[in-house]
Motif scaffolding. Structure first.
Motif, PDB file in Angstrom:
ATOM      1  N   THR A  73      -4.153  -1.524  28.479  1.00  0.00           N
ATOM      2  CA  THR A  73      -2.791  -1.942  28.811  1.00  0.00           C
ATOM      3  C   THR A  73      -2.482  -3.301  28.195  1.00  0.00           C
ATOM      4  O   THR A  73      -3.388  -4.060  27.828  1.00  0.00           O
ATOM      5  CB  THR A  73      -2.614  -2.061  30.342  1.00  0.00           C
ATOM      6  N   LYS A  74      -1.217  -3.599  28.144  1.00  0.00           N
ATOM      7  CA  LYS A  74      -0.776  -4.897  27.654  1.00  0.00           C
ATOM      8  C   LYS A  74      -1.338  -6.018  28.529  1.00  0.00           C
ATOM      9  O   LYS A  74      -1.736  -7.074  28.024  1.00  0.00           O
ATOM     10  CB  LYS A  74       0.753  -4.949  27.639  1.00  0.00           C
ATOM     11  N   GLU A  75      -1.414  -5.809  29.836  1.00  0.00           N
ATOM     12  CA  GLU A  75      -1.926  -6.814  30.759  1.00  0.00           C
ATOM     13  C   GLU A  75      -3.409  -7.087  30.501  1.00  0.00           C
ATOM     14  O   GLU A  75      -3.858  -8.227  30.574  1.00  0.00           O
ATOM     15  CB  GLU A  75      -1.693  -6.389  32.214  1.00  0.00           C
ATOM     16  N   GLU A  76      -4.179  -6.033  30.210  1.00  0.00           N
ATOM     17  CA  GLU A  76      -5.598  -6.215  29.909  1.00  0.00           C
ATOM     18  C   GLU A  76      -5.788  -6.952  28.584  1.00  0.00           C
ATOM     19  O   GLU A  76      -6.688  -7.781  28.457  1.00  0.00           O
ATOM     20  CB  GLU A  76      -6.306  -4.863  29.875  1.00  0.00           C
ATOM     21  N   ALA A  77      -4.955  -6.659  27.601  1.00  0.00           N
ATOM     22  CA  ALA A  77      -5.017  -7.377  26.315  1.00  0.00           C
ATOM     23  C   ALA A  77      -4.637  -8.844  26.517  1.00  0.00           C
ATOM     24  O   ALA A  77      -5.268  -9.744  25.946  1.00  0.00           O
ATOM     25  CB  ALA A  77      -4.095  -6.716  25.292  1.00  0.00           C
ATOM     26  N   LEU A  78      -3.637  -9.094  27.343  1.00  0.00           N
ATOM     27  CA  LEU A  78      -3.231 -10.468  27.655  1.00  0.00           C
ATOM     28  C   LEU A  78      -4.394 -11.225  28.293  1.00  0.00           C
ATOM     29  O   LEU A  78      -4.663 -12.380  27.938  1.00  0.00           O
ATOM     30  CB  LEU A  78      -2.016 -10.467  28.587  1.00  0.00           C
ATOM     31  N   LYS A  86       2.074 -13.279  25.240  1.00  0.00           N
ATOM     32  CA  LYS A  86       2.979 -12.163  25.579  1.00  0.00           C
ATOM     33  C   LYS A  86       3.878 -11.823  24.399  1.00  0.00           C
ATOM     34  O   LYS A  86       4.109 -10.646  24.109  1.00  0.00           O
ATOM     35  CB  LYS A  86       3.837 -12.521  26.802  1.00  0.00           C
ATOM     36  N   GLU A  87       4.380 -12.849  23.709  1.00  0.00           N
ATOM     37  CA  GLU A  87       5.222 -12.617  22.527  1.00  0.00           C
ATOM     38  C   GLU A  87       4.425 -11.878  21.444  1.00  0.00           C
ATOM     39  O   GLU A  87       4.932 -10.957  20.803  1.00  0.00           O
ATOM     40  CB  GLU A  87       5.758 -13.938  21.981  1.00  0.00           C
ATOM     41  N   THR A  88       3.174 -12.274  21.258  1.00  0.00           N
ATOM     42  CA  THR A  88       2.311 -11.603  20.287  1.00  0.00           C
ATOM     43  C   THR A  88       2.153 -10.128  20.638  1.00  0.00           C
ATOM     44  O   THR A  88       2.299  -9.253  19.780  1.00  0.00           O
ATOM     45  CB  THR A  88       0.928 -12.295  20.249  1.00  0.00           C
ATOM     46  N   LEU A  89       1.863  -9.850  21.887  1.00  0.00           N
ATOM     47  CA  LEU A  89       1.684  -8.468  22.320  1.00  0.00           C
ATOM     48  C   LEU A  89       2.979  -7.665  22.210  1.00  0.00           C
ATOM     49  O   LEU A  89       2.955  -6.484  21.848  1.00  0.00           O
ATOM     50  CB  LEU A  89       1.131  -8.433  23.746  1.00  0.00           C
ATOM     51  N   ASP A  90       4.102  -8.292  22.504  1.00  0.00           N
ATOM     52  CA  ASP A  90       5.395  -7.607  22.440  1.00  0.00           C
ATOM     53  C   ASP A  90       5.839  -7.323  21.007  1.00  0.00           C
ATOM     54  O   ASP A  90       6.452  -6.284  20.745  1.00  0.00           O
ATOM     55  CB  ASP A  90       6.485  -8.433  23.138  1.00  0.00           C
TER      56      ASP A  90
END
Length: 187
Positions: free
Chosen positions: A101-106, A72-76
């Motif tokens: 989306t960020k959730e799909e990347a996570l 999550k930190e990486t994506l943020d």
């Protein structure tokens, strides 16, 4: 013929007036500082991404929650999901080849809602290195493509993957990933 002669001076006067106005506009535009992305900033962003992928794998040895927090930190901090659209095409994705989306990347990085995702970043990888073919700098955006190499913590084997990343500067001047496309080399 006189009509044509009169029209030409009027056009010249009009164009001259427009030219002066444009010069004033140009002078004002010169005082506005436009942020530009640099090659050094792209290379720093690539290093940060590589370190983040390794860190997600290291965190997974502690717990699933630690790996998810690191992802999550990486994506943020590295991606532009909070800025707008991100085009994300991960390497090992076939059923859901694009992640909007960020959730799909996570899910791709650590597993989650998408069935085919087993957590790419959980390998764990001990090293990731970029070998840029070339980079195009274009004001506050850039494109970079080449190969990156992932070293498996389990086997020590280095895996070659082709990539194209697109970068942008956010409003604070931070480099963000706006495009990521990865693929296994054609055989």
């Amino acid at each position: 013929m006189n009509k044509k002669t009169l029209v030409l001076p009027i056009i010249l006067v009009t164009l001259t007036g427009c030219g002066a106005q444009n010069e004033d506009d140009t002078a004002q535009a010169d005082t506005v500082e436009v942020p530009t992305i640099t090659l050094a900033a792209i290379e720093e962003a690539q290093e940060a991404w590589a370190e983040s992928i390794v860190a997600i794998g290291e965190a997974s040895t502690q717990s699933e929650e630690a790996a998810e927090e690191q992802a999550k930190e990486t994506l943020d901090t590295l991606y532009a999901f909070d800025e707008g659209t991100v085009l994300f095409k991960p390497t090992k994705a076939a059923e859901v080849p694009f992640r909007s989306t960020k959730e799909e990347a996570l899910s791709y990085f650590v597993g989650g809602d998408i069935e085919e995702d087993s957590g790419f970043a959980l390998e764990p990888w001990t090293n990731v290195r970029f070998d840029n073919h070339d980079t195009i700098l274009n004001g506050d955006t850039a494109l970079s493509s080449g190969n990156y190499y992932f070293t498996s913590g389990e086997t020590g084997e280095e895996v070659k993957v082709e990539y194209t990343f697109g970068y942008m500067l956010d409003e604070d001047g931070n480099v963000r990933i706006q495009l990521q496309h990865s693929s296994v080399p054609f055989r």
